[in-house]
Write an enzyme that holds these catalytic residues in place. Structure first.
Site, mmCIF file in Angstrom:
data_model
loop_
_atom_site.group_PDB
_atom_site.id
_atom_site.type_symbol
_atom_site.label_atom_id
_atom_site.label_comp_id
_atom_site.label_asym_id
_atom_site.label_seq_id
_atom_site.Cartn_x
_atom_site.Cartn_y
_atom_site.Cartn_z
ATOM 1 N N HIS A 21 0.833 -1.214 0.000
ATOM 2 C CA HIS A 21 0.000 0.000 0.000
ATOM 3 C C HIS A 21 0.863 1.257 0.000
ATOM 4 O O HIS A 21 1.767 1.395 0.829
ATOM 5 C CB HIS A 21 -0.903 0.027 1.233
ATOM 6 C CG HIS A 21 -1.986 -1.006 1.211
ATOM 7 N ND1 HIS A 21 -3.252 -0.739 0.771
ATOM 8 C CD2 HIS A 21 -1.976 -2.318 1.554
ATOM 9 C CE1 HIS A 21 -3.992 -1.838 0.865
ATOM 10 N NE2 HIS A 21 -3.242 -2.814 1.324
ATOM 11 N N ASP A 23 0.045 4.405 0.868
ATOM 12 C CA ASP A 23 -0.032 5.268 2.059
ATOM 13 C C ASP A 23 0.537 4.607 3.312
ATOM 14 O O ASP A 23 0.736 5.289 4.315
ATOM 15 C CB ASP A 23 -1.474 5.757 2.306
ATOM 16 C CG ASP A 23 -2.474 4.629 2.454
ATOM 17 O OD1 ASP A 23 -2.107 3.455 2.240
ATOM 18 O OD2 ASP A 23 -3.637 4.919 2.788
ATOM 19 N N GLU A 207 -9.312 -11.647 6.036
ATOM 20 C CA GLU A 207 -8.347 -11.026 6.963
ATOM 21 C C GLU A 207 -9.098 -10.689 8.257
ATOM 22 O O GLU A 207 -8.916 -11.325 9.271
ATOM 23 C CB GLU A 207 -7.751 -9.765 6.319
ATOM 24 C CG GLU A 207 -6.710 -9.051 7.190
ATOM 25 C CD GLU A 207 -6.313 -7.677 6.621
ATOM 26 O OE1 GLU A 207 -7.059 -7.105 5.808
ATOM 27 O OE2 GLU A 207 -5.251 -7.170 7.022
HETATM 28 ZN ZN LIG Z 1 -3.673 -4.697 2.097
#
Ligand SMILES: [Zn+2]
Length: 359
Positions: A21, A23, A207
């Site tokens: 990612h 950010d 997740e």
């Molecule tokens: Zn991720």
């Protein structure tokens, strides 16, 4: 093998990172400079003091604590130059790890507070990636993420903008955000649209949510890859489906541990999945937030799960096969990697009979 030699070997392996990612991978020193340029005061006297705000260090208390690190940087990322810079620096960080191919994901709707359109956000990130490719010799592609808590309208905008950049380095679309509160089935229409536009799809699932989300992501949302998938084993039927269709799991061990996707390392199913013949890849998720690197991730596999360097090499090749790249590019990358592995004395198991045409 002594630890220092092992670390050197892992460093020297050519690598790929498919789940990364933007950010979550900003250098503290860069955020410090951006804040100064934007005239925003930071709660720290020096760049080094930003660590507790940007990185999970040691044991992370909860998913909430993990996500707070993203909130901290979110306000700074609404200008094209900033997005281009941090994308460029992610490629630089990949090169430092001897990573040869990366896919960098970002949510275009998260960077629009100062008036940028989705297209302008994507364009800025891809510019940074291309500049990084040219300077550091890493192949870099973008993945545009829809957000689970955003409306279908906003997510459709992302899909549409992503499709317009398909030939310019935007490789796929993703669904990220709070999985437990916003299950995958809420996003059918958005991803039916992505499939209609022929955009490759990866979905965060299994997740913070259960195996049902993985099933939905594959069967209805068109995912050829699943982000994390840790909770897949909760449903043996879904596990069989993932194996039969050779769906790729983008696992991120340190992040999975920090966000409490499993209770402890003892219950992390990575060895079980590998031995069951699932197509696993190892990724970092967030270089800064997780305070990680691919070498650290591989070291966890070796120390806690008994993986051998040759098995690590085969996981890396899974990443090459699963890349959202045209088949000919993947074959070239695979040949380069095999040559490098041979020079390092590694013999990964025989390659699969065909390379998936995910790209
Ligand atoms: Zn991720």
């Amino acid at each position: 093998m002594p630890n220092n030699l092992l670390e050197e070997l892992l460093h020297n392996l050519p690598k790929v990172d498919l789940h990364l990612h933007l950010d979550g991978s900003i250098r503290e020193s860069t955020l410090w400079e951006i804040a100064a340029q934007q005239g925003i005061e930071l709660p720290a006297a020096r760049a080094e003091d930003l660590t507790p705000f940007m990185k999970v260090t040691g044991e992370c208390g909860s998913l909430l604590e993990y996500l707070e690190k993203f909130d901290f940087v979110a306000g700074f990322l609404h200008q094209a130059e900033v997005l281009e810079r941090i994308a460029y620096e992610v490629v630089e960080q990949a090169a430092e790890q001897n990573c040869r191919y990366i896919e960098v994901r970002f949510g275009p709707q998260l960077h629009r507070s100062e008036g940028l359109s989705c297209e302008e956000v994507i364009d800025a990130v891809l510019r940074g990636l291309r500049r990084g490719e040219a300077d550091f010799g890493v192949i870099a592609r973008g993945i545009a993420a829809c957000l689970r808590h955003h409306s279908p309208h906003r997510n459709m905008e992302v899909i549409e903008a992503a499709a317009a950049f398909r030939e310019r380095g935007l490789a796929a679309v993703d669904l990220a955000g709070p999985e437990a509160a916003f299950p995958a089935h809420l996003h059918r229409a958005v991803f039916e649209y992505a499939q209609l536009l022929d955009m490759p799809v990866t979905i965060h699932a299994g997740e913070a949510g259960g195996a049902d989300n993985i099933h939905e992501a594959i069967v209805r949302l068109g995912a050829s890859r699943i982000g994390h998938g840790v909770r897949l084993r909760e449903n043996p039927n879904v596990l069989n489906l993932v194996r039969e269709r050779q769906i790729v799991l983008e696992m991120c061990p340190l992040s999975n541990f920090q966000t409490k996707a499993m209770e402890s390392w003892e219950t992390y199913p990575i060895r079980e999945y590998f031995d069951a013949g699932l197509k696993l890849t190892i990724n970092t998720d967030n270089l800064t937030v997780s305070d990680t690197s691919l070498v650290k991730e591989y070291t966890v596999l070796i120390e806690k799960f008994g993986f051998t360097p040759s098995e690590i090499a085969s996981l890396i090749l899974n990443g090459v096969d699963a890349a959202f790249l045209p088949a000919a590019d993947k074959e070239r990358l695979r040949a380069d990697f095999l040559q490098a592995f041979a020079l390092l004395g590694l013999r990964p198991p025989a390659p699969p009979s065909s390379i998936s045409a995910a790209g």
